[in-house]
Design a protein around this motif. Structure first.
Motif, mmCIF file in Angstrom:
data_model
loop_
_atom_site.group_PDB
_atom_site.id
_atom_site.type_symbol
_atom_site.label_atom_id
_atom_site.label_comp_id
_atom_site.label_asym_id
_atom_site.label_seq_id
_atom_site.Cartn_x
_atom_site.Cartn_y
_atom_site.Cartn_z
ATOM 1 N N VAL A 65 25.008 -6.688 4.740
ATOM 2 C CA VAL A 65 24.370 -5.373 4.820
ATOM 3 C C VAL A 65 24.446 -4.660 3.473
ATOM 4 N N LEU A 66 25.602 -4.739 2.822
ATOM 5 C CA LEU A 66 25.760 -4.092 1.517
ATOM 6 C C LEU A 66 24.877 -4.750 0.460
ATOM 7 N N LEU A 67 24.745 -6.072 0.522
ATOM 8 C CA LEU A 67 23.863 -6.768 -0.423
ATOM 9 C C LEU A 67 22.404 -6.356 -0.237
ATOM 10 N N ALA A 68 22.046 -5.972 0.975
ATOM 11 C CA ALA A 68 20.683 -5.530 1.254
ATOM 12 C C ALA A 68 20.451 -4.081 0.833
ATOM 13 N N GLY A 69 21.530 -3.408 0.417
ATOM 14 C CA GLY A 69 21.401 -2.012 0.028
ATOM 15 C C GLY A 69 21.297 -1.067 1.199
ATOM 16 N N VAL A 70 21.757 -1.516 2.357
ATOM 17 C CA VAL A 70 21.672 -0.744 3.599
ATOM 18 C C VAL A 70 23.069 -0.228 3.937
ATOM 19 N N ALA A 71 23.153 0.803 4.781
ATOM 20 C CA ALA A 71 24.446 1.345 5.194
ATOM 21 C C ALA A 71 24.953 0.617 6.441
ATOM 22 N N ALA A 72 26.197 0.158 6.383
ATOM 23 C CA ALA A 72 26.835 -0.503 7.521
ATOM 24 C C ALA A 72 27.652 0.516 8.316
ATOM 25 N N VAL A 73 27.584 0.397 9.648
ATOM 26 C CA VAL A 73 28.347 1.268 10.543
ATOM 27 C C VAL A 73 29.328 0.390 11.320
ATOM 28 N N PRO A 74 30.590 0.274 10.872
ATOM 29 C CA PRO A 74 31.547 -0.560 11.603
ATOM 30 C C PRO A 74 31.880 0.073 12.960
ATOM 31 N N LEU A 75 31.846 -0.718 14.015
ATOM 32 C CA LEU A 75 32.138 -0.238 15.362
ATOM 33 C C LEU A 75 33.489 -0.778 15.818
ATOM 34 N N ASN A 76 34.314 0.110 16.316
ATOM 35 C CA ASN A 76 35.617 -0.276 16.850
ATOM 36 C C ASN A 76 35.419 -0.937 18.216
ATOM 37 N N PRO A 77 35.773 -2.212 18.347
ATOM 38 C CA PRO A 77 35.571 -2.891 19.635
ATOM 39 C C PRO A 77 36.394 -2.305 20.773
ATOM 40 N N LYS A 78 37.396 -1.491 20.440
ATOM 41 C CA LYS A 78 38.227 -0.888 21.481
ATOM 42 C C LYS A 78 37.761 0.507 21.864
ATOM 43 N N SER A 79 36.662 0.957 21.289
ATOM 44 C CA SER A 79 36.159 2.292 21.619
ATOM 45 C C SER A 79 35.777 2.382 23.096
ATOM 46 N N GLY A 80 36.048 3.528 23.696
ATOM 47 C CA GLY A 80 35.599 3.769 25.055
ATOM 48 C C GLY A 80 34.099 4.031 25.091
ATOM 49 N N ASP A 81 33.517 3.993 26.276
ATOM 50 C CA ASP A 81 32.069 4.159 26.420
ATOM 51 C C ASP A 81 31.588 5.486 25.855
ATOM 52 N N ARG A 82 32.340 6.547 26.101
ATOM 53 C CA ARG A 82 31.915 7.871 25.652
ATOM 54 C C ARG A 82 31.907 7.950 24.132
ATOM 55 N N GLU A 83 32.983 7.490 23.510
ATOM 56 C CA GLU A 83 33.064 7.544 22.048
ATOM 57 C C GLU A 83 32.005 6.644 21.411
ATOM 58 N N LEU A 84 31.857 5.428 21.932
ATOM 59 C CA LEU A 84 30.874 4.504 21.378
ATOM 60 C C LEU A 84 29.458 5.066 21.530
ATOM 61 N N GLY A 85 29.181 5.659 22.677
ATOM 62 C CA GLY A 85 27.870 6.249 22.876
ATOM 63 C C GLY A 85 27.585 7.346 21.866
ATOM 64 N N HIS A 86 28.584 8.161 21.580
ATOM 65 C CA HIS A 86 28.412 9.225 20.580
ATOM 66 C C HIS A 86 28.111 8.639 19.203
ATOM 67 N N VAL A 87 28.871 7.617 18.801
ATOM 68 C CA VAL A 87 28.675 7.004 17.484
ATOM 69 C C VAL A 87 27.268 6.427 17.363
ATOM 70 N N LEU A 88 26.789 5.780 18.420
ATOM 71 C CA LEU A 88 25.463 5.163 18.374
ATOM 72 C C LEU A 88 24.348 6.204 18.352
ATOM 73 N N ARG A 89 24.511 7.266 19.131
ATOM 74 C CA ARG A 89 23.495 8.329 19.109
ATOM 75 C C ARG A 89 23.458 9.006 17.742
ATOM 76 N N ASP A 90 24.624 9.194 17.171
ATOM 77 C CA ASP A 90 24.714 9.917 15.906
ATOM 78 C C ASP A 90 24.190 9.088 14.735
ATOM 79 N N SER A 91 24.541 7.809 14.694
ATOM 80 C CA SER A 91 24.174 6.964 13.545
ATOM 81 C C SER A 91 22.827 6.273 13.716
ATOM 82 N N ALA A 92 22.375 6.111 14.955
ATOM 83 C CA ALA A 92 21.065 5.525 15.264
ATOM 84 C C ALA A 92 20.797 4.227 14.501
ATOM 85 N N PRO A 93 21.654 3.214 14.647
ATOM 86 C CA PRO A 93 21.396 1.949 13.949
ATOM 87 C C PRO A 93 20.209 1.214 14.553
ATOM 88 N N GLU A 94 19.448 0.534 13.704
ATOM 89 C CA GLU A 94 18.304 -0.229 14.206
ATOM 90 C C GLU A 94 18.702 -1.613 14.698
#
Length: 485
Positions: A65-94
């Motif tokens: 992702v960094l070589l492509a010049g794009v921003a990477a959003v690391p996701l914590n695999p232990k995140s709960g549904d609520r927290e993960l949902g917030h991160v995805l709505r906020d960062s809107a990864p394609e």
């Protein structure tokens, strides 16, 4: 072409080891090919999520992702549904990157998935991004509300990793071993991107163990990165594990971060191995600010001096700079430099509040500074600054003093309202022997002799264990209720 990882684009020694996770590894040539394939796939995206398990695919994915010049959003695999949902709505990864076979939660179902193939053969695209272009969006812990996405620019990665190379004499000959998670800056930026920028190698344990540390350090690794919980386990294991003693003794550099390493663990490791653990200080928004230098004094309880290019000051509550570097005057740490994040994603209000009018970032950490410039963190402004009897007291130094008592296994210090003192000091202690714990008078006297009488605890509460997060940090907001011993 990439200016972050020069050895990936020029590959001077194609067979040079780059990454190893367990029994799976990649050379620089193989990493260039695999990450090139990822880069080609995501180059048109704006942000790409990475399911950040401690696996080879995570490292390849982020590098691609960094070589492509794009921003990477690391996701914590232990995140709960609520927290993960917030991160995805906020960062809107394609796109979300994952390892083949990884089972992803339902929150990711609507996002296009791309499985990272570590055996793929692709070419690194000829992409140029400026130093202010976003490299990572890393989410804070969210202790005071929903997690905020800190946008970390490419210049911050370069500034921090090159500053640490200077401080630690870090070169391409170094082989790093660590077992940290890969969804935060310690494990990912320092632990994966750092060695790759230097042209060195990483050996990730997958899951931390003292046996794994001993094996890798005795097998050619030169550096170890860990958090205090890991070093505590190392200190506990040293008497029974001669191979661990041997490995640590031969290491070039032992680094601890993410929280303060208790002095008694410093001393146990130094006594057994002759090696001093180096501490550094940073946070998501700033990457790294200070470190004890490899050629400096590894003074237990301090985080060293500012890295090259980092400005650091301590300020009073009214914003006035602290001018007395006497090792006692407490102030809030503020920093300025190329290592800083650019903004909290979609939060201009929070971004504005985080900076002073003249561009200093308010860390919220409280510290004192020695006459020679060494910084000692004494706690967080929100939870660790105790105002008692007219004094400003940092909880961290009291915790270290308590941990030097042979009857204390774990300790945390907080303040609570007191009609006379304003706040009284409360010690939360996990005793070494639950049937014969040290009493308040004993521990108060122990602290008063080491620090000062006004820093002694007035209340003692016993616990079976302290509440901690994934990084081993004590969650002080979870301390409360009637648990007096």
């Amino acid at each position: 072409m990439s200016t972050l990882f020069p050895d990936l684009t020029r590959v001077p020694a194609p067979d040079r080891p780059a990454l190893r996770f367990g029994d799976r590894s990649l050379t620089y040539a193989e990493l260039a090919a695999a990450s090139g394939a990822v880069a080609d796939r995501v180059r048109d995206a704006r942000r790409v999520a990475v399911w950040a398990t401690p696996a080879l695919e995570t490292a390849v994915g982020v590098v691609g992702v960094l070589l492509a010049g794009v921003a990477a959003v690391p996701l914590n695999p232990k995140s709960g549904d609520r927290e993960l949902g917030h991160v995805l709505r906020d960062s809107a990864p394609e796109v979300v990157l994952a390892a083949p076979g990884d089972e992803l939660p339902g929150a990711l179902a609507g996002i296009e998935r791309y499985d990272v193939d570590v055996c793929a053969h692709g070419r690194i695209p000829d992409v140029h991004r400026g130093p202010s272009a976003p490299a990572l969006v890393v989410y804070t812990s969210g202790t005071t509300g929903p997690p905020k996405g800190a946008v970390i620019p490419r210049r911050a990665l370069v500034a921090t990793l090159d500053g640490l190379a200077d401080a630690w004499q870090w070169t391409g000959d170094d082989v790093l071993v660590h077992g940290l998670p890969l969804f935060h800056v310690h494990g990912l930026v320092l632990g994966i991107l750092g060695p790759l920028r230097r042209g060195g190698a990483v050996r990730h344990l997958g899951r931390f163990s003292t046996e794994g540390v001993a094996r890798e350090l005795n097998g050619g690794a030169t550096m170890l990165f860990g958090v205090p919980t890991m070093y505590h386990r190392i200190a506990e294991a040293l008497p029974a594990e001669p191979e661990l003693v041997k490995g640590l003794t031969g290491a070039r550099l032992l680094v601890s971060g993410s929280a303060a390493l208790p002095v008694h663990d410093h001393e146990r490791i130094a006594t057994a191995t002759g090696r001093r653990v180096v501490e550094r200080y940073g946070m998501t928004e700033t990457l790294m600010n200070t470190s004890v230098r490899a050629d400096g004094e590894a003074r237990a309880g301090t985080v060293g001096v500012p890295l090259p290019g980092v400005e650091l000051r301590l300020v009073e509550e009214d914003g006035a700079p602290v001018t007395s570097y006497d090792g006692e005057t407490v102030g809030e740490v503020q920093v300025r430099g190329e290592n800083l994040f650019t903004e909290y994603l979609n939060r201009p209000d929070a971004t504005a509040a985080a900076f002073t009018a003249d561009g200093w970032f308010r860390t919220g950490d409280m510290a004192v500074r020695e006459g020679d410039g060494y910084v000692r963190i004494v706690g967080r402004k929100a939870t660790d600054l105790i105002k008692s009897g007219g004094y400003k007291i940092g909880a961290g130094e009291i915790e270290n003093a308590l941990l030097e008592h042979p009857g204390v296994r774990e300790a945390a210090v907080t303040g609570e309202a007191d009609p006379d003192l304003g706040e009284r000091i409360v010690a939360w202690v996990v005793p070494g022997d639950a049937h014969d714990p040290p009493g308040l008078d004993e521990l108060a006297g122990h602290v008063a002799r080491r620090l000062a009488p006004h820093k002694r605890p007035r209340v003692l509460r016993y616990l079976d264990a302290l509440p901690r997060n994934d990084m081993g940090k004590i969650m002080k907001r979870a301390l409360g209720g009637d648990v007096d011993g």
